[in-house]
Design a protein around this motif. Structure first.
Motif, PDB file in Angstrom:
ATOM      1  N   VAL A  17       8.989  -4.316  -2.920  1.00  0.00           N
ATOM      2  CA  VAL A  17       7.791  -3.670  -3.457  1.00  0.00           C
ATOM      3  C   VAL A  17       7.592  -2.345  -2.743  1.00  0.00           C
ATOM      4  N   LEU A  18       7.330  -1.297  -3.505  1.00  0.00           N
ATOM      5  CA  LEU A  18       7.117   0.029  -2.936  1.00  0.00           C
ATOM      6  C   LEU A  18       5.764   0.086  -2.228  1.00  0.00           C
ATOM      7  N   ARG A  19       5.771   0.553  -0.994  1.00  0.00           N
ATOM      8  CA  ARG A  19       4.533   0.832  -0.254  1.00  0.00           C
ATOM      9  C   ARG A  19       4.687   2.216   0.366  1.00  0.00           C
ATOM     10  N   THR A  20       4.044   3.189  -0.243  1.00  0.00           N
ATOM     11  CA  THR A  20       4.230   4.577   0.175  1.00  0.00           C
ATOM     12  C   THR A  20       3.559   4.884   1.514  1.00  0.00           C
TER      13      THR A  20
ATOM     14  N   ARG B 169       8.205  -5.230   1.704  1.00  0.00           N
ATOM     15  CA  ARG B 169       7.458  -4.021   1.358  1.00  0.00           C
ATOM     16  C   ARG B 169       8.115  -2.849   2.083  1.00  0.00           C
TER      17      ARG B 169
ATOM     18  N   GLY C 272       9.578  -3.630  -7.520  1.00  0.00           N
ATOM     19  CA  GLY C 272       8.314  -3.084  -8.006  1.00  0.00           C
ATOM     20  C   GLY C 272       8.124  -1.682  -7.480  1.00  0.00           C
ATOM     21  N   TYR C 273       7.881  -0.708  -8.391  1.00  0.00           N
ATOM     22  CA  TYR C 273       7.867   0.683  -7.960  1.00  0.00           C
ATOM     23  C   TYR C 273       6.531   1.386  -8.176  1.00  0.00           C
ATOM     24  N   GLY C 274       5.547   0.744  -8.749  1.00  0.00           N
ATOM     25  CA  GLY C 274       4.178   1.239  -8.713  1.00  0.00           C
ATOM     26  C   GLY C 274       3.798   2.330  -9.684  1.00  0.00           C
ATOM     27  N   SER C 275       4.674   3.285  -9.950  1.00  0.00           N
ATOM     28  CA  SER C 275       4.336   4.387 -10.850  1.00  0.00           C
ATOM     29  C   SER C 275       5.612   4.891 -11.516  1.00  0.00           C
TER      30      SER C 275
ATOM     31  N   PHE D  70       5.334  -1.755 -13.939  1.00  0.00           N
ATOM     32  CA  PHE D  70       6.274  -0.967 -13.151  1.00  0.00           C
ATOM     33  C   PHE D  70       7.154  -1.872 -12.294  1.00  0.00           C
TER      34      PHE D  70
ATOM     35  N   ASN E 283       9.099   1.716   1.778  1.00  0.00           N
ATOM     36  CA  ASN E 283       9.020   3.011   1.106  1.00  0.00           C
ATOM     37  C   ASN E 283      10.449   3.466   0.836  1.00  0.00           C
TER      38      ASN E 283
END
Length: 650
Positions: free
Chosen positions: A327-330, A351, A288-291, A276, A353
């Motif tokens: 990088v995505l950090r929700t 990092r 980077g989006y994680g999902s 991802f 959201n």
């Protein structure tokens, strides 16, 4: 001859009875210690590890002690001279000493092996291959070790320098060549596979070890032949002061040459990998989006950041861009960005959201990424005062008004919320001199008003500079400060001394520092009179306040009690955040992600609240405490910092 040998054996036992007594008490305790460690470990591959650890950590020190008593003490003492005067061959005392030492060490090693096999046989299968391997490794290592130590003892005053030289040589071989010492000779015999190999006798390391031991004994014999033992006698004399000084100088020279010539290992560059991630084809940019659900938002962010990074490279005059990563950090909210500290040359990583559902502050995200690239290009020196306010303000100005924006112009200004933050932070400074002093000590200013507000305040100065220079001033000033890679030595301090930011401001923009401060104050006055900004500032006026109280909790523990007062007409939903962090003896910058955060939400008409931080700090400890108050409906889009204190808990 037999009677002479018997007399020699009796002499050795009589002289070294103390060593034997101490060993008979200490070695069993050592074996039991390793046994308890094996039985108490969560997992143990084989209980023969008891014997393996005994050989590595108990037998080797014992062998050194035996060599020192049997060889070194006699060589340097009176008994050695007495033996030389007796009518016997020179080889006879040496043969007795070597045989006694080898027999003593073999008994100790063999006893450990027998006990280890006995214990292991109660819990695991023991076959002939394992026994053969264990016997060969145990006695092969013991004999080669004793022969080597026997030789070193005969070398007298040279043994310590030779130990140092041999140790340095082994370290050099291990660090600069492909040789794996644990697969060679005696090291392989007691290596990690000591207790688990069941393939029989390990012939290659065994023969290598025995060859080393035999070579050591040959050298001992040659020492007796040179000038009929005269060389051995000269080595037995203590080192003179001159010889000790020469050895020390030689060791220092070797270490200096080694440290100067040995290439530093180059760490692998930081790389993002996985399924991802999105990579830009136009700029060194990775998202980077994680999902899979976040891909659309990641693509929109990539499209926004690509032209920004290309414009930044042209603006700063950099020949190439460091790699930028988001990088995505929700778990973060849409306006909080964590800038990771990477090694110089590894680029920047933020990092954040950036999902649309989090209502992200994309300008703030872009500014955080630019700030990270400035840090990387300047070897993490961009934040050094007094240029830290440019590092904070220029990225936000660039994200808002840079040449990559659709219609940048000299009249470009920050958003109303950002301008309100600047007014809230800087309006109380008063004179231009106070404004300049606060900005040149930007680290302290940032701690007093918070990260987001301090960045907005610094960016308002870049707007004032842009208005006075037809839009070119901020980029020219930032280029003068951050375009070149900073050296990792005293040249940075010398350059800052000879060419401070004030001088670079004048040289790059034609604006003097005092003139910039006057323009800045005029810009703040203009922004404060703007109806939209004024409405936001009025919603957070008058200021909330907070105070600290220290309460004792036993002899050493202290409780911090924080009393917060919010005089606003509406308090429902107001968030109070307490930031705390322990401090060392020296003042240093503390980033918000490294601080502990405690939050409470006020209810309707709740104008006062006490926050107690109990059992967290001890007497005498230095702490940093900061209190933020935020009304989400005010439009300020940032908390107001009402207290910031570094104090020692008495």
């Amino acid at each position: 001859m037999i009677r002479r040998l018997q007399a020699l054996v009796w002499k050795e036992f009589r002289e070294h009875a103390v060593l034997l007594g101490v060993a008979s008490l200490a070695l069993p305790f050592a074996w039991l210690f390793f046994a308890l460690a094996a039985f108490g470990a969560p997992t143990t591959v084989s209980y023969l590890e008891i014997h393996a650890n005994f050989m590595r950590f108990a037998l080797i020190p014992f062998a050194f002690a035996v060599g020192n008593r049997l060889v070194v003490a006699d060589l340097q003492g009176r008994s050695g001279r007495l033996l030389e005067a007796l009518p016997m061959r020179r080889v006879e005392p040496l043969a007795v000493k070597w045989t006694l030492g080898a027999l003593l060490l073999s008994i100790v090693a063999g006893g450990s092996m027998a006990l280890g096999l006995l214990v292991a046989s109660l819990r695991e299968p023991i076959d002939l291959g394992l026994v053969a391997s264990l016997v060969a490794r145990t006695f092969g290592f013991t004999l080669s070790l004793w022969s080597f130590l026997f030789l070193m003892g005969q070398l007298g005053k040279l043994r310590v320098p030779l130990y140092l030289a041999l140790g340095l040589a082994l370290i050099l071989l291990a660090s600069t060549t492909e040789l794996e010492l644990m697969r060679f000779g005696p090291f392989a015999l007691i290596g990690p596979d000591f207790a688990v190999v069941r393939d029989g006798v390990p012939w290659a390391p065994l023969l290598t070890s025995l060859a080393i031991g035999l070579g050591a004994l040959v050298v001992v014999a040659l020492l007796q032949l040179v000038r009929e033992g005269g060389l051995e006698e000269s080595l037995a004399k203590p080192m003179t002061s001159r010889e000790r000084a020469m050895v020390g100088i030689a060791v220092c020279v070797i270490l200096m040459v080694w440290s100067g010539l040995a290439p530093e290992p180059q760490p692998a560059p930081y790389r993002m990998s996985g399924d991802f991630i999105l990579r830009s084809t136009r700029a060194p940019l990775v998202v980077g989006y994680g999902s899979a659900d976040a891909r659309e938002d990641a693509e929109a962010l990539l499209a926004r950041l690509e032209p920004s990074l290309l414009a930044l490279m042209a603006t700063m005059g950099w020949p190439a861009l460091p790699e930028a990563r988001v990088v995505l950090r929700t778990s973060l909210d849409g306006r909080t960005f964590e800038l990771a500290r990477l090694r110089p040359g590894d680029g920047a990583l933020v990092r954040a959201n950036f999902l649309a559902a989090a209502s992200p502050d994309l300008e703030g995200l872009e500014a955080a990424l630019v700030r990270g690239l400035l840090d990387d290009r300047t070897n993490h020196r961009a934040g050094f005062e007094p240029q830290a306010f440019v590092r904070a303000g220029f990225p936000l100005y660039f994200a808002r008004c840079g040449p990559h924006r659709a219609a940048p112009d000299p009249g470009c200004e920050l958003s109303a919320a950002r301008r309100a933050m600047a007014v809230v932070a800087l309006s109380g400074l008063g004179s231009a001199a106070a404004l300049g002093a606060g900005l040149e000590a930007f680290g302290r200013f940032r701690e007093q008003v918070g990260d987001r507000v301090s960045e907005s305040a610094a960016a308002s100065g870049m707007v004032a500079l842009a208005r006075a220079t037809s839009g070119r001033g901020p980029s020219a000033f930032a280029r003068a400060l951050f375009s070149a890679w900073a050296a990792n030595d005293s040249r940075v301090a010398l350059e800052a001394l000879l060419s401070p930011p004030r001088a670079r401001l004048l040289a790059s923009t034609g604006i003097a520092w005092e003139s910039l401060l006057a323009l800045w104050q005029a810009e703040l006055a203009r922004e404060a009179s703007d109806p939209e900004v004024h409405a936001i500032v009025e919603r957070v006026s008058p200021r909330a306040s907070a105070s600290l109280a220290l309460e004792r909790e036993g002899e050493s523990q202290r409780t911090l009690a924080i009393d917060v007062r919010v005089p606003w007409s509406r308090t429902e939903g107001v968030v109070v955040t307490a930031w705390t962090a322990p401090l060392g003896p020296l003042d240093e910058r503390v980033e918000e992600p490294d601080m502990r955060r405690d939050q409470v939400v006020l209810g309707p008409d709740e104008h006062e609240r006490r926050i107690e931080l109990a059992g967290r700090f001890s007497a005498g400890e230095r702490v940093l405490v900061a209190i933020d108050v935020e009304d989400p409906t005010s439009g300020l889009e940032a908390p107001v910092r009402v207290l910031s204190s570094r104090r020692t808990l008495e």
